[in-house]
Design a protein around this motif. Sequence first.
Motif, PDB file in Angstrom:
ATOM      1  N   ALA A   1       1.077   4.168  -2.811  1.00  0.00           N
ATOM      2  CA  ALA A   1       0.857   5.569  -2.434  1.00  0.00           C
ATOM      3  C   ALA A   1       2.023   6.445  -2.895  1.00  0.00           C
ATOM      4  CB  ALA A   1       0.681   5.679  -0.924  1.00  0.00           C
TER       5      ALA A   1
ATOM      6  N   ILE B   1       0.842  -1.205   0.000  1.00  0.00           N
ATOM      7  CA  ILE B   1       0.000   0.000   0.000  1.00  0.00           C
ATOM      8  C   ILE B   1       0.874   1.251   0.000  1.00  0.00           C
ATOM      9  CG2 ILE B   1      -1.608   1.333   1.444  1.00  0.00           C
ATOM     10  CD1 ILE B   1      -2.980  -0.870  -0.031  1.00  0.00           C
ATOM     11  N   HIS B   2       1.960   1.229   0.766  1.00  0.00           N
ATOM     12  CA  HIS B   2       2.848   2.395   0.797  1.00  0.00           C
ATOM     13  C   HIS B   2       3.540   2.601  -0.549  1.00  0.00           C
ATOM     14  CE1 HIS B   2       2.246   2.115   5.139  1.00  0.00           C
ATOM     15  NE2 HIS B   2       2.651   3.358   5.189  1.00  0.00           N
TER      16      HIS B   2
ATOM     17  N   MET C   1       1.773   7.001  -6.627  1.00  0.00           N
ATOM     18  CA  MET C   1       0.707   7.923  -6.955  1.00  0.00           C
ATOM     19  C   MET C   1       1.101   9.363  -6.620  1.00  0.00           C
ATOM     20  SD  MET C   1      -2.608   5.715  -5.765  1.00  0.00           S
ATOM     21  CE  MET C   1      -3.791   6.967  -6.182  1.00  0.00           C
ATOM     22  N   ILE C   2       1.771   9.557  -5.499  1.00  0.00           N
ATOM     23  CA  ILE C   2       2.242  10.898  -5.126  1.00  0.00           C
ATOM     24  C   ILE C   2       3.233  11.400  -6.158  1.00  0.00           C
ATOM     25  CG2 ILE C   2       3.616  12.184  -3.444  1.00  0.00           C
ATOM     26  CD1 ILE C   2       2.258  10.435  -1.281  1.00  0.00           C
TER      27      ILE C   2
END
Length: 77
Positions: free
Chosen positions: A66, A62-63, A69-70
């Motif tokens: 993320a 998940i990290h 995506m960032i």
Amino acid sequence: MGGDPPAPRQHRPAGRPPARPGVQHQGPPGALMPDAEQRRLALEKKRERYVWYYLAYFLFGIHIVAFVMIYAVTHAK
């Protein structure tokens, strides 16, 4: 405020309670566990460890998603 005094409390007799029908009781405290019980506990511990591994991999993934995506949002034109 008068009234009858409360009923006296009943206390359990000393010692272990008698075995109820249909219930299997374990041996005395400190007795060695049977082989099957030891294998079951070892398997349970192994499965619990696997659950923690899966949770760690999921959170790590998940990290990573993320962060990607960032990065994509901050470098978009």
